[in-house]
Design an enzyme around this catalytic site. Structure first.
Site, PDB file in Angstrom:
ATOM      1  N   CYS A 126     -45.491  16.041 -52.253  1.00 22.38           N
ATOM      2  CA  CYS A 126     -46.954  16.086 -52.418  1.00 22.38           C
ATOM      3  C   CYS A 126     -47.319  15.665 -53.831  1.00 22.38           C
ATOM      4  CB  CYS A 126     -47.466  17.495 -52.114  1.00 22.38           C
ATOM      5  SG  CYS A 126     -46.592  18.804 -52.988  1.00 22.38           S
ATOM      6  N   HIS A 149     -48.135  24.139 -59.710  1.00 20.68           N
ATOM      7  CA  HIS A 149     -48.030  24.111 -58.245  1.00 20.68           C
ATOM      8  C   HIS A 149     -48.276  25.495 -57.668  1.00 20.68           C
ATOM      9  CE1 HIS A 149     -46.653  23.226 -54.220  1.00 20.68           C
ATOM     10  NE2 HIS A 149     -46.502  21.950 -54.539  1.00 20.68           N
TER      11      HIS A 149
HETATM   12  N1  LIG Z   1     -45.943  23.613 -48.781  1.00 19.73           N
HETATM   13  C1  LIG Z   1     -46.264  22.519 -49.425  1.00 19.73           C
HETATM   14  O1  LIG Z   1     -47.245  22.463 -50.152  1.00 19.73           O
HETATM   15  C2  LIG Z   1     -45.432  21.281 -49.247  1.00 19.73           C
HETATM   16  C3  LIG Z   1     -46.007  20.042 -49.558  1.00 19.73           C
HETATM   17  C4  LIG Z   1     -45.263  18.878 -49.364  1.00 19.73           C
HETATM   18  C5  LIG Z   1     -43.969  18.971 -48.904  1.00 19.73           C
HETATM   19  N2  LIG Z   1     -43.428  20.188 -48.630  1.00 19.73           N
HETATM   20  C6  LIG Z   1     -42.049  20.234 -48.151  1.00 19.73           C
HETATM   21  O2  LIG Z   1     -42.055  20.450 -46.741  1.00 19.73           O
HETATM   22  C7  LIG Z   1     -40.914  21.242 -46.373  1.00 19.73           C
HETATM   23  C8  LIG Z   1     -41.402  22.494 -45.662  1.00 19.73           C
HETATM   24  O3  LIG Z   1     -42.203  23.243 -46.553  1.00 19.73           O
HETATM   25  P1  LIG Z   1     -43.141  24.422 -46.023  1.00 19.73           P
HETATM   26  O4  LIG Z   1     -43.965  24.819 -47.184  1.00 19.73           O
HETATM   27  O5  LIG Z   1     -43.777  24.038 -44.754  1.00 19.73           O
HETATM   28  O6  LIG Z   1     -42.038  25.542 -45.743  1.00 19.73           O
HETATM   29  P2  LIG Z   1     -42.113  26.797 -44.747  1.00 19.73           P
HETATM   30  O7  LIG Z   1     -43.505  27.308 -44.660  1.00 19.73           O
HETATM   31  O8  LIG Z   1     -41.032  27.724 -45.169  1.00 19.73           O
HETATM   32  O9  LIG Z   1     -41.739  26.156 -43.321  1.00 19.73           O
HETATM   33  C9  LIG Z   1     -40.457  25.783 -42.926  1.00 19.73           C
HETATM   34  C10 LIG Z   1     -40.253  26.259 -41.492  1.00 19.73           C
HETATM   35  O10 LIG Z   1     -39.059  25.680 -40.961  1.00 19.73           O
HETATM   36  C11 LIG Z   1     -38.315  26.717 -40.331  1.00 19.73           C
HETATM   37  N3  LIG Z   1     -36.889  26.376 -40.307  1.00 19.73           N
HETATM   38  C12 LIG Z   1     -35.903  26.794 -41.134  1.00 19.73           C
HETATM   39  N4  LIG Z   1     -34.716  26.242 -40.791  1.00 19.73           N
HETATM   40  C13 LIG Z   1     -34.972  25.479 -39.709  1.00 19.73           C
HETATM   41  C14 LIG Z   1     -34.145  24.650 -38.914  1.00 19.73           C
HETATM   42  N5  LIG Z   1     -32.849  24.513 -39.176  1.00 19.73           N
HETATM   43  N6  LIG Z   1     -34.721  23.984 -37.887  1.00 19.73           N
HETATM   44  C15 LIG Z   1     -36.056  24.105 -37.621  1.00 19.73           C
HETATM   45  N7  LIG Z   1     -36.870  24.887 -38.358  1.00 19.73           N
HETATM   46  C16 LIG Z   1     -36.341  25.552 -39.386  1.00 19.73           C
HETATM   47  C17 LIG Z   1     -38.603  27.939 -41.185  1.00 19.73           C
HETATM   48  O11 LIG Z   1     -38.228  29.112 -40.525  1.00 19.73           O
HETATM   49  P3  LIG Z   1     -37.684  30.366 -41.427  1.00 19.73           P
HETATM   50  O12 LIG Z   1     -38.856  30.789 -42.252  1.00 19.73           O
HETATM   51  O13 LIG Z   1     -37.262  31.344 -40.402  1.00 19.73           O
HETATM   52  O14 LIG Z   1     -36.551  29.852 -42.262  1.00 19.73           O
HETATM   53  C18 LIG Z   1     -40.093  27.773 -41.415  1.00 19.73           C
HETATM   54  O15 LIG Z   1     -40.846  28.304 -40.349  1.00 19.73           O
HETATM   55  C19 LIG Z   1     -40.174  21.520 -47.681  1.00 19.73           C
HETATM   56  O16 LIG Z   1     -39.183  20.545 -47.853  1.00 19.73           O
HETATM   57  C20 LIG Z   1     -41.236  21.352 -48.743  1.00 19.73           C
HETATM   58  O17 LIG Z   1     -40.704  20.981 -49.997  1.00 19.73           O
HETATM   59  C21 LIG Z   1     -44.140  21.333 -48.763  1.00 19.73           C
END
Ligand SMILES: NC(=O)c1ccc[n+]([C@@H]2O[C@H](COP(=O)([O-])OP(=O)(O)OC[C@H]3O[C@@H](n4cnc5c(N)ncnc54)[C@H](OP(=O)(O)O)[C@@H]3O)[C@@H](O)[C@H]2O)c1
Length: 341
Positions: free
Chosen positions: A161, A188
């Site tokens: 992002c 962030h």
């Molecule tokens: N949040 C932001 O602002 C943002 C912005 C841009 C990019 N990103 C990137 O996007 C990615 C996700 O971020 P997020 O903020 O969405 O994280 P998040 O809220 O923790 O979501 C990740 C989800 O994936 C699940 N998960 C874990 N292991 C898995 C597997 N092996 N197969 C399928 N699902 C699985 C998690 O479950 P559990 O909780 O049970 O582990 C959780 O529900 C990261 O790489 C992050 O750097 C995030």
């Protein structure tokens, strides 16, 4: 121009980004064209439906979401649900998908990512930068380099992002004035990889074990590497640091750049303001209003330049600040990218 054929998508990992991606498809009216047919998320169905309906940051889902036998019904259409933790545990072929949108954040190396291809996904888009540039076929910031894709890439990353937010501004400054060196400080919002109270997280950065709500927490960042991946002309000239701040959404980048040519704050603001309607419409926005971060929750731009914060120290040291909704801006660029494939 004839409309692009309908695409069938799957989402892996239905956390912040996965849920925002699905929601943005519905809010932008693209859910028919880009049809999510499968979500793989370890959580159980009732919890998935609940967090899709009620979101503390973006509010209630616009429409109906309910858990039904074998899946999730969203605005009347059924999406299959699986709860696997490994790519091999899902029969991806059965769902006849065109693209997997990987939003778990767990797959950063090519060998790990290729497990999805081997398990039957034809193509995938990561919601994060890969470990190394060669771990994916292309790292794409929509609006900057998406038109360079050949169509043969099977593993794509839509960078971070923060990269999406700052790369258009750096590119504009570099083209107009020549960026000799730049320092980027990201403020962030907190994320789900941090605990609410101090706790043992299996994390390589010890500070990520500290309470997300209590401190400003400096964390490691790959932003400098990410920028160089998109703007190779700035390789070795950009450094970055990041501080997690206790707000639930919206981040900022404070950019300091030494310029080869002299500039004034007014000239830089004019450049960025014009680019918001000219070169990067929909990606970049510009505002002169006196903002606080909360003003940008649910803003779909990759970055909003805060014109009030532009400063010059002398004629060649520039300081520019941009805001971005790290969730909503980012998923909207992912959607733009998926639409363009
Ligand atoms: N949040 C932001 O602002 C943002 C912005 C841009 C990019 N990103 C990137 O996007 C990615 C996700 O971020 P997020 O903020 O969405 O994280 P998040 O809220 O923790 O979501 C990740 C989800 O994936 C699940 N998960 C874990 N292991 C898995 C597997 N092996 N197969 C399928 N699902 C699985 C998690 O479950 P559990 O909780 O049970 O582990 C959780 O529900 C990261 O790489 C992050 O750097 C995030």
């Amino acid at each position: 121009m004839s409309p692009k054929p309908q695409r069938r998508l799957a989402i892996n990992g239905f956390g912040r980004i996965g849920r925002c991606f699905l929601r943005a498809l519905h809010e932008t009216g693209k859910a028919d064209q880009l049809q999510v047919v499968l979500i793989n998320e370890p959580a159980e169905a009732e919890s998935i439906a609940y967090l899709a309906r009620f979101d503390s940051t973006h509010g209630r889902f616009p429409g109906t979401v309910r858990s039904v036998s074998g899946g999730l019904e969203v605005n009347g259409r059924c999406i299959a649900l699986t709860h696997a933790k490994a790519p091999e545990e899902v029969d991806w072929r059965h769902y006849d998908i065109d693209l997997l949108v990987e939003c778990s954040g767990r797959y950063t190396r090519r060998a790990q990512i290729e497990r999805f291809l081997a398990a039957g996904c034809p193509r995938l888009l990561l919601s994060q930068p890969a470990q190394g540039a060669s771990d994916v076929d292309a790292t794409v910031v929509f609006g900057l380099n998406h038109d360079q894709l050949t169509g043969r890439e099977r593993i794509l990353s839509s960078a971070s992002c923060t990269t999406n937010a700052i790369v258009p501004v750096l590119k504009l400054l570099h083209d107009a004035y020549g960026v000799e060196h730049a320092l980027l400080t990201t403020l962030h919002s907190l994320m789900n990889d941090q605990p609410v109270l101090d706790g043992y997280h299996h994390h390589t950065d010890l500070r990520c074990m500290r309470s997300a709500m209590q401190s400003l927490i400096p964390v490691s960042t790959g932003l400098a590497r990410g920028v160089a991946r998109l703007l190779p002309e700035l390789t070795g000239r950009v450094e970055a640091k990041a501080i997690r701040v206790p707000v639930i959404n919206v981040s900022a980048v404070d950019l300091v750049a030494s310029l080869a040519k002299p500039a004034t704050a007014e000239e830089i603001n004019t450049l960025l303001k014009e680019a918001a309607i000219g070169r990067f419409p929909g990606l970049l926005a510009y505002s002169d209003d006196p903002h606080a971060s909360v003003d940008f929750i649910h803003n779909p731009h990759s970055a909003i330049v805060d014109g009030c914060q532009t400063r010059m120290s002398g004629a060649r040291l520039a300081n520019v600040m941009v805001w971005f909704d790290n969730e909503w801006g980012y998923v909207n660029r992912m959607i733009d990218l998926v639409e363009s494939l």
